[in-house]
Design an enzyme around this catalytic site. Structure first.
Site, short mmCIF file in Angstrom:
data_model
loop_
_atom_site.label_atom_id
_atom_site.label_comp_id
_atom_site.label_asym_id
_atom_site.label_seq_id
_atom_site.Cartn_x
_atom_site.Cartn_y
_atom_site.Cartn_z
N SER A 19 -1.34 14.62 45.89
CA SER A 19 0.01 14.60 46.46
C SER A 19 0.11 15.78 47.41
CB SER A 19 1.07 14.67 45.35
OG SER A 19 0.79 15.73 44.47
N GLU A 21 2.74 18.52 49.60
CA GLU A 21 4.09 19.10 49.67
C GLU A 21 4.38 19.57 51.09
OE1 GLU A 21 5.38 21.52 46.35
OE2 GLU A 21 6.17 22.99 47.78
N ASP A 113 15.23 29.85 43.45
CA ASP A 113 15.33 31.30 43.59
C ASP A 113 16.66 31.66 44.23
OD1 ASP A 113 12.93 32.39 42.59
OD2 ASP A 113 11.86 31.53 44.29
N PHE A 223 3.49 37.22 49.42
CA PHE A 223 4.47 36.54 48.56
C PHE A 223 3.94 36.15 47.19
CE2 PHE A 223 3.10 32.17 48.71
CZ PHE A 223 2.77 31.83 50.02
N HIS A 273 -2.13 18.66 43.68
CA HIS A 273 -0.95 18.75 44.55
C HIS A 273 -1.24 19.83 45.59
CE1 HIS A 273 3.37 18.37 45.45
NE2 HIS A 273 3.41 19.68 45.56
P1 FAD Z 1 12.65 27.37 35.37
O1 FAD Z 1 11.62 26.37 35.03
O2 FAD Z 1 14.06 27.11 34.97
O3 FAD Z 1 12.22 28.76 34.80
C1 FAD Z 1 10.94 29.29 35.11
C2 FAD Z 1 10.56 30.30 34.07
O4 FAD Z 1 11.38 31.45 34.18
C3 FAD Z 1 10.72 29.73 32.70
O5 FAD Z 1 9.47 29.57 32.15
C4 FAD Z 1 11.59 30.70 31.95
O6 FAD Z 1 10.91 31.18 30.83
C5 FAD Z 1 11.89 31.81 32.92
N1 FAD Z 1 13.30 31.99 33.10
C6 FAD Z 1 14.14 31.19 33.74
N2 FAD Z 1 15.39 31.70 33.74
C7 FAD Z 1 15.28 32.85 33.07
C8 FAD Z 1 16.20 33.85 32.72
N3 FAD Z 1 17.49 33.75 33.08
N4 FAD Z 1 15.75 34.92 32.02
C9 FAD Z 1 14.46 35.02 31.66
N5 FAD Z 1 13.53 34.09 31.97
C10 FAD Z 1 13.95 33.04 32.65
N6 FAD Z 1 11.95 26.98 45.01
C11 FAD Z 1 12.91 26.50 45.84
O7 FAD Z 1 13.89 27.23 46.13
N7 FAD Z 1 12.81 25.26 46.41
C12 FAD Z 1 11.79 24.42 46.12
O8 FAD Z 1 11.73 23.31 46.63
C13 FAD Z 1 10.77 24.88 45.21
N8 FAD Z 1 9.73 24.09 44.86
C14 FAD Z 1 8.83 24.52 43.92
C15 FAD Z 1 7.81 23.65 43.51
C16 FAD Z 1 6.87 24.05 42.55
C17 FAD Z 1 5.81 23.08 42.12
C18 FAD Z 1 6.94 25.37 42.00
C19 FAD Z 1 5.93 25.82 40.99
C20 FAD Z 1 7.95 26.24 42.41
C21 FAD Z 1 8.90 25.82 43.35
N9 FAD Z 1 9.95 26.66 43.77
C22 FAD Z 1 10.90 26.19 44.66
C23 FAD Z 1 10.05 28.04 43.27
C24 FAD Z 1 10.98 28.14 42.06
O9 FAD Z 1 12.28 27.80 42.43
C25 FAD Z 1 10.94 29.57 41.53
O10 FAD Z 1 9.71 29.85 40.96
C26 FAD Z 1 12.10 29.95 40.60
O11 FAD Z 1 12.07 31.35 40.40
C27 FAD Z 1 12.04 29.29 39.23
O12 FAD Z 1 12.40 27.97 39.30
P2 FAD Z 1 11.90 26.98 38.14
O13 FAD Z 1 12.50 25.67 38.33
O14 FAD Z 1 10.45 27.07 38.00
O15 FAD Z 1 12.64 27.71 36.91
#
Ligand code: FAD
Length: 306
Positions: A19, A21, A113, A223, A273
């Protein structure tokens, strides 16, 4: 027997799924480059392609436009990334409905983020979904979607430990995630150890390695820390002295990515991916190395995701 460590077995390409991105383009010039990339990669028949969602939902309209265009003008199956950061539940639900009304059935569900960038302090919206797991739940309440989520082989920088990190992944799976896509990494042993931990935690969805072909080593190094991935010294050394030699940089980058992917294939990995950065060359070359060949694009445009 080939003299090379990784000789391509003729049947490998048939078993591997990839896939790609992309990010939504900001300018006409970037848009043209993205479409060149999409058209070049389309004949490789990826399992799906995904389009990111900018920090704080800043690219909502551009993400929707890009995904809708892929759906309407190509044979590809697009997935929209969605984040819940800085949005109330009602706002996030509206975005889900907006995307679903475009015919999108695949999503990458994320927390996201803060608008100030990765590594800055995260504050959940007071009425919003708090994390990736809650976002998966919200999507599932709106439809039977194919939902990918993030996974962090080196753990997310905000997670105090692996157990907390993997617990979040478990919650995403319990809420209906179909697969996890990892943050990029350059050490396959780290990925393998992570998958072992995940399986021990009773998580059985595919953990698809996210592969980042290194288009610019300086950018990747700057980064990677905030992204929760480390750049090993051997990798920096490979690119040493190539700052003003883009051609050799690209050759080395495709060799590095191919080496990583071929090693993962040897370890039994079948799905990949690619973080393309909206460029096709490196991803295309690596796919070629693993036996994925171009097919004639389908004659009729896509009307629904597979
Ligand atoms: P989550 O899965 O909710 O959390 C990630 C980890 O952080 C968890 O394991 C948890 O233990 C820890 N955590 C979460 N919240 C807390 C808290 N409050 N306190 C302590 N620990 C905590 N970013 C974008 O903006 N746009 C995108 O399109 C995008 N695509 C992505 C695609 C992939 C495949 C990946 C791997 C990352 C992507 N990101 C994107 C980056 C991502 O948004 C960041 O890494 C963000 O910091 C965490 O989002 P998440 O959904 O992984 O968080």
């Amino acid at each position: 027997m080939s003299q090379f460590r990784f000789s391509r077995r003729p049947d490998i390409g048939d078993k591997i799924r990839v896939s790609f991105e992309f990010f939504p383009p900001k300018t006409d010039e970037m848009e043209a480059r993205l479409w060149e990339t999409v058209k070049r990669l389309e004949p490789l028949r990826p399992n799906f392609v995904s389009v990111t969602y900018g920090a704080g939902g800043s690219t909502r309209e551009r993400t929707a436009r890009t995904v809708a265009r892929i759906l309407g003008e190509t044979s590809l199956s697009p997935a929209a990334h969605l984040t819940c950061i800085d949005a109330s539940r009602e706002e996030a639900d509206n975005v889900i409905r907006q995307f679903a009304s475009l015919g999108i059935t695949r999503f990458v569900a994320l927390r996201g983020d803060p608008a100030a960038g990765a590594g800055t302090r995260y504050q959940p919206h007071p009425d919003g979904y708090a994390n990736g797991a809650e976002m998966v739940g919200a999507l599932k309440r709106h439809g039977d979607f194919d939902i990918s989520v993030s996974a962090y082989p080196e753990k997310h920088p905000e997670s105090p430990d692996f157990a907390t990190d993997i617990d979040m992944l478990k919650r995403k799976v319990d809420n209906g995630a179909t697969r996890a896509i990892t943050q990029f990494f350059f050490d396959n042993d780290i990925y393998e150890r992570y998958v072992e931990r995940v399986r021990r935690a009773g998580i059985y969805i595919p953990i698809v390695p996210g592969i980042l072909p290194v288009h610019n080593i300086a950018q990747v190094a700057s980064f990677s820390g905030r992204a929760g991935a480390h750049v090993p010294a051997w990798l920096r050394e490979r690119f040493e002295g190539l700052e003003s030699d883009p051609q050799t940089h690209a050759l080395v980058a495709s060799a590095v990515a191919a080496e990583q992917v071929l090693d993962l294939v040897e370890r039994g990995v079948g799905d990949f991916h690619f973080y393309t950065m909206n460029r096709s060359d490196l991803a295309f070359a690596v796919c070629h190395m693993i036996g994925i060949r171009s097919h004639k694009p389908e004659a009729s445009p896509n009307s629904a995701a597979a």
